[in-house]
Design an enzyme around this catalytic site. Structure first.
Site, mmCIF file in Angstrom:
data_model
loop_
_atom_site.group_PDB
_atom_site.id
_atom_site.type_symbol
_atom_site.label_atom_id
_atom_site.label_comp_id
_atom_site.label_asym_id
_atom_site.label_seq_id
_atom_site.Cartn_x
_atom_site.Cartn_y
_atom_site.Cartn_z
ATOM 1 N N GLU A 1 10.632 37.828 10.931
ATOM 2 C CA GLU A 1 10.138 36.859 11.920
ATOM 3 C C GLU A 1 9.644 35.610 11.221
ATOM 4 O O GLU A 1 9.000 35.684 10.170
ATOM 5 C CB GLU A 1 8.968 37.421 12.756
ATOM 6 N N ASN B 1 7.000 39.213 8.256
ATOM 7 C CA ASN B 1 6.801 38.294 9.379
ATOM 8 C C ASN B 1 5.762 37.262 8.965
ATOM 9 O O ASN B 1 4.640 37.638 8.586
ATOM 10 C CB ASN B 1 6.281 39.028 10.613
ATOM 11 N N ARG C 1 17.879 41.431 15.726
ATOM 12 C CA ARG C 1 16.726 42.305 15.625
ATOM 13 C C ARG C 1 16.100 42.458 17.012
ATOM 14 O O ARG C 1 15.713 41.468 17.636
ATOM 15 C CB ARG C 1 15.686 41.737 14.643
ATOM 16 N N HIS D 1 7.101 48.093 18.791
ATOM 17 C CA HIS D 1 6.610 46.718 18.813
ATOM 18 C C HIS D 1 5.475 46.631 19.836
ATOM 19 O O HIS D 1 5.604 45.959 20.875
ATOM 20 C CB HIS D 1 7.749 45.758 19.153
ATOM 21 N N TYR E 1 4.392 32.902 9.601
ATOM 22 C CA TYR E 1 4.523 31.705 10.424
ATOM 23 C C TYR E 1 3.868 30.465 9.819
ATOM 24 O O TYR E 1 4.328 29.361 10.021
ATOM 25 C CB TYR E 1 3.914 31.958 11.810
ATOM 26 N N GLU F 1 4.241 44.657 12.718
ATOM 27 C CA GLU F 1 2.911 44.050 12.591
ATOM 28 C C GLU F 1 1.764 44.979 12.989
ATOM 29 O O GLU F 1 1.044 44.732 13.965
ATOM 30 C CB GLU F 1 2.843 42.760 13.404
#
Length: 547
Positions: A378, A312, A80, A126, A314, A173
């Protein structure tokens, strides 16, 4: 006693690593590239933690063949990466010239990936808006202009690369673009109501306007792709959204509601319009007439404008009601439990702790709410103090390995125990790189980069992931070469994965990780397990690599 069977990933599951153009390419003024909003912003004193910018980054514009060779050595199925809008259309606009050198670079890049049996997974945007568009009319603040210019940029990319690219992401995002760029002012273009930080901006209105315009731009790009390109090129297109799992701080009803309010502001803001056709009611309640609305014709374009859910994520946050930060839904976030303990291992970034259970819960939430296949685009961890360690110590990134032990286990549980339809997993990041406002002080890579020499060194986390995927992968029988022909694909990762085994990384674990054979979540239902267990049982025996 027989060894337990290792559960496999679904057929055609994509795995690899992720990067973004501004974070790795460098070569800001080479071959006709125009400025993006991050070029001068990063050079402005005080905007990055270490005072450094992206003019060199990991020098990947020059070293792209070496990077692809390393990806091939790793044996990834997919990569990616993002395209630089200002490298392709230096001034950005629909009436501005296209840069043939930019088209040539990415075309060769895509061909090289395919010749190495690596499937390109391409992000159109991005965060690196051409500076000229921001100067010309305010960039993402101007709906009438930016939607047309972005749609034109997308069309140029579909025309140039769509014969070989079968996976597209429109935006990465958008929450970060709107909140961090126009609310908090810590990302380019650096607009905020905080005059100590930013000379201009209005945090009470601009983030919501920008978010609204990002959604509409995304939707128009998808409409163009579906109507003009997909019939011939096939492929899939969607958006990827950031958002972390949220849990109530305790059993107080206000905090239970706060956890959902946090999800509404972080995820629902974009996902609800695109997948469900409305904005979260709580957002309208908080923002009132500051929350823009789409016309009926616009809603017809927006709703359903993604073939999948790009995810995405985390970390996980504990949530309490009664907060006064409107940008996160008037919810207080914390990692500290009521008993004073921490949720998990602290990363280098203040906003990130390791809590794999939350990863599984979020996968289930998104699957049940939006009922779309999920591409995890991500997921990663920055080891605390890693940048200050000698190379030999930095390569033994046990906290990152532990993080991926947890999230990969959660991924398999979500697939096999909960029936969540997950199509990819792209850990962030392939290599250490320019981490935006953090500069180079924060490292997310599974590959260490010596910024003085630009040499790359696989970390223990890369070796763990490669071994993990090799053991669980269900290889496709066919792949795409640079001429779009079908050819067998196989990679030899024995040089890397043979140097380690998973048990080496477990001794340092401090958080209990849900094992892959754990019971399912109480609210989950098993779906399609039989079909998921019916996999190919052998690797393709021949390899293909064009010269």
């Amino acid at each position: 006693m027989a060894e337990p069977t290792t559960r496999k990933l679904p057929k055609d599951f994509l795995w690899g690593f992720a990067t973004a153009s501004f974070q790795i390419e460098g070569s800001e003024d080479v071959d006709g590239r125009g400025k993006s909003i991050w070029d001068d912003f990063a050079k402005t004193p005080g905007k990055t933690l270490d005072g450094k910018d992206g003019s060199v980054a990991t020098d990947s514009y020059r070293l792209w063949k070496e990077d692809i060779a390393l990806l091939a050595d790793y044996g990834v199925k997919s990569y990616r990466f993002s395209l630089s809008w200002s490298r392709i259309i230096p001034l950005g606009g629909r009436d501005d010239p296209v840069n043939p050198k930019g088209i040539e670079f990415y075309s060769k890049f895509i061909d090289e990936l395919l010749s190495n049996g690596i499937i390109p997974f391409v992000t159109l945007y991005h965060w690196d808006l051409p500076q000229a568009l921001h100067d010309r009319y305010g960039g993402w603040l101007n709906k009438d202009e930016i939607v047309k210019d972005y749609a034109n940029y997308a069309r140029v990319c579909f025309e140039a690369f769509g014969d070989r690219v079968k996976y597209w992401l429109t935006l990465n995002e958008p929450w970060c673009c709107a909140i961090l760029g126009y609310g908090r002012g810590v990302f380019a273009p650096g607009r905020s109501s905080d005059r100590e930080r930013c000379p201009e901006g209005d945090s009470s209105t601009e983030p919501w306007i920008v978010g609204h315009n990002l959604i509409l731009a995304h939707a128009h790009a998808v409409k163009i792709f579906r109507e003009q390109f997909k019939p011939m090129q096939k492929g899939q297109i969607g958006i990827t959204l950031n958002g972390d799992w949220t849990m109530p701080y305790d059993d107080n009803q206000e905090n239970i509601e706060a956890a959902q309010h946090a999800l509404d502001f972080a995820i629902g803001w974009y996902a609800d319009p695109i997948y469900l056709g409305f904005y979260p009611p709580y957002m309208r309640e908080v923002l009132g007439d500051r929350m823009p609305d789409f016309t009926s014709d616009e809603w017809m374009i927006v709703k359903g404008s993604s073939d999948f859910y790009g995810m995405n994520t985390y970390t996980t946050n504990l949530c309490r009601g009664g907060g006064d930060d409107e940008l996160q839904g008037n919810v207080d976030y914390t990692f500290t439990r009521p008993d004073g303990t921490q949720l998990g291992t602290q990363a280098h970034c203040a906003w990130l702790q390791d809590y794999p259970e939350g990863f599984r819960h979020l996968l289930n939430y998104l699957w049940k709410r939006y009922k779309m296949p999920i591409f995890v685009t991500e997921n990663g961890f920055a080891v605390k103090g890693e940048n200050d360690l000698p190379l030999e110590e930095a390569l033994v990134d046990n906290d990152r390995v532990h993080y991926f032990e947890g999230t990969t286990a959660a991924l398999m549980n979500a697939i096999h125990e909960d029936g969540v339809d997950i199509r990819s997993y792209f850990p962030w990041s392939f290599i250490d790189n320019f981490e935006w406002a953090d500069g180079y002080s924060t490292r997310f890579g599974v590959t260490y980069v010596d910024y003085e020499t630009q040499k790359r060194y696989p970390k223990a986390s890369a070796k763990f992931l490669l071994k993990w995927f090799k053991e669980r992968d269900t290889p496709s029988e066919i792949g795409l070469d640079s001429n779009n022909a079908m050819s067998p694909i196989v990679h030899d990762t024995s040089k890397l994965v043979g140097e380690t085994n998973a048990s080496e990384f477990s001794a340092t674990s401090t958080i209990k990780v849900t094992p892959e054979n754990s019971p399912p979540l109480k609210t989950a239902q098993s779906r399609g397990i039989t079909s998921r267990l019916s996999r190919y049982i052998s690797f393709v025996l021949s390899s293909f690599k064009s010269q």
